[in-house]
Motif scaffolding. Structure first.
Motif, short mmCIF file in Angstrom:
data_model
loop_
_atom_site.label_atom_id
_atom_site.label_comp_id
_atom_site.label_asym_id
_atom_site.label_seq_id
_atom_site.Cartn_x
_atom_site.Cartn_y
_atom_site.Cartn_z
N THR A 52 4.14 2.87 -13.41
CA THR A 52 3.65 3.63 -12.26
C THR A 52 2.61 2.79 -11.54
O THR A 52 1.64 2.33 -12.14
CB THR A 52 3.03 4.96 -12.71
N LEU A 53 2.83 2.58 -10.25
CA LEU A 53 1.92 1.78 -9.43
C LEU A 53 1.41 2.62 -8.26
O LEU A 53 1.96 3.69 -7.98
CB LEU A 53 2.62 0.53 -8.92
N LYS A 54 0.40 2.10 -7.58
CA LYS A 54 -0.20 2.84 -6.48
C LYS A 54 -0.43 1.94 -5.27
O LYS A 54 -0.64 0.74 -5.41
CB LYS A 54 -1.54 3.43 -6.91
N VAL A 88 -0.92 -1.68 -7.26
CA VAL A 88 -1.99 -1.78 -8.25
C VAL A 88 -1.90 -0.59 -9.22
O VAL A 88 -1.25 0.41 -8.95
CB VAL A 88 -3.38 -1.84 -7.58
N GLU A 89 -2.57 -0.72 -10.36
CA GLU A 89 -2.51 0.34 -11.36
C GLU A 89 -3.47 1.48 -11.08
O GLU A 89 -3.24 2.60 -11.50
CB GLU A 89 -2.78 -0.26 -12.74
N SER A 90 -4.59 1.18 -10.38
CA SER A 90 -5.55 2.24 -10.08
C SER A 90 -6.19 1.99 -8.73
O SER A 90 -6.22 0.87 -8.24
CB SER A 90 -6.62 2.33 -11.17
N CYS A 91 -6.74 3.06 -8.16
CA CYS A 91 -7.41 2.99 -6.85
C CYS A 91 -8.86 3.41 -7.03
O CYS A 91 -9.14 4.60 -7.17
CB CYS A 91 -6.73 3.91 -5.85
N LYS A 125 -12.12 5.24 -0.06
CA LYS A 125 -10.68 5.46 -0.21
C LYS A 125 -10.25 6.59 0.71
O LYS A 125 -10.84 7.67 0.69
CB LYS A 125 -10.32 5.77 -1.66
N THR A 126 -9.22 6.33 1.53
CA THR A 126 -8.73 7.35 2.46
C THR A 126 -7.42 7.97 1.99
O THR A 126 -7.12 9.10 2.33
CB THR A 126 -8.54 6.77 3.87
N SER A 127 -6.63 7.21 1.23
CA SER A 127 -5.38 7.78 0.71
C SER A 127 -4.90 6.95 -0.47
O SER A 127 -5.30 5.81 -0.67
CB SER A 127 -4.30 7.82 1.79
N GLU A 128 -4.02 7.58 -1.24
CA GLU A 128 -3.45 6.96 -2.44
C GLU A 128 -2.04 7.50 -2.64
O GLU A 128 -1.85 8.70 -2.65
CB GLU A 128 -4.35 7.31 -3.63
N GLN A 129 -1.07 6.60 -2.74
CA GLN A 129 0.32 7.01 -2.99
C GLN A 129 0.78 6.36 -4.30
O GLN A 129 0.60 5.16 -4.49
CB GLN A 129 1.26 6.56 -1.86
N SER A 130 1.41 7.15 -5.15
CA SER A 130 1.95 6.66 -6.41
C SER A 130 3.46 6.52 -6.31
O SER A 130 4.12 7.28 -5.60
CB SER A 130 1.63 7.61 -7.56
N TYR A 131 4.00 5.54 -7.02
CA TYR A 131 5.45 5.35 -7.10
C TYR A 131 5.77 4.68 -8.42
O TYR A 131 4.88 4.16 -9.09
CB TYR A 131 5.97 4.52 -5.90
#
Length: 159
Positions: A52-54, A88-91, A125-131
């Motif tokens: 899982t990445l972001k 990346v793995e974390s935000c 941080k304004t947004s974070e999307q995981s995939y």
């Protein structure tokens, strides 16, 4: 499943070497020599796994630092800046950012020079999307050294 990692390279090298050694032996004289080589052999297993990445997006202001010379024209005290981090793995909640601007100034003798104005600050941080991504890895176990015998053609007479 048993694979031989080093043997493939050795076989290719020996095949090309023996192919070059055969033609034009003086008087057609030659012999086959058995060459013993140590090779690394491992049992391998291919494994699929999910990671899982972001993707992270940041925005905010960076602020003007110390200026060693007075600019000919005023510089902004703050600049708006955006930044992204992909895969990346974390935000983190914020990200340190820098920027710079080149400016003109006039010294006491009336000569014009350029200087660097440095800006720095933290962007929020304004947004974070995981995939998720599917990946494959090969696991080597039971690695050992084994001997392989290869026949190589040599020109001349057997020593």
């Amino acid at each position: 499943m048993k694979t031989i990692l080093t043997v493939v390279a050795a076989v290719v090298a020996l095949t090309s070497a023996s192919a070059e050694a055969r033609p034009n032996c003086p008087g057609g004289q030659g012999y086959w020599e058995e060459v013993v080589r140590n090779v690394r052999v491992c049992d391998t297993q291919t494994e699929n796994y999910t990671v899982t990445l972001k993707n992270c997006n940041y925005a905010g202001h960076v602020y003007l630092g110390h200026l060693w010379n007075k600019p000919d024209f005023p510089l902004p005290h703050a600049k708006y800046k955006t930044s992204s981090r992909r895969g990346v793995e974390s935000c983190p909640a914020s990200q340190y950012a820098t920027d710079f601007e080149i400016y003109w100034y006039t010294d006491s003798d009336g000569r014009r020079w350029t200087g660097h104005a440095n800006y720095s600050g933290h962007l929020a941080k304004t947004s974070e999307q995981s995939y998720t991504e599917q990946r494959t890895r090969t696991i080597e176990t039971n690695c050992r050294t084994e001997q392989r015998v290869t026949r190589v053609f040599r020109c001349g007479f057997e020593p």
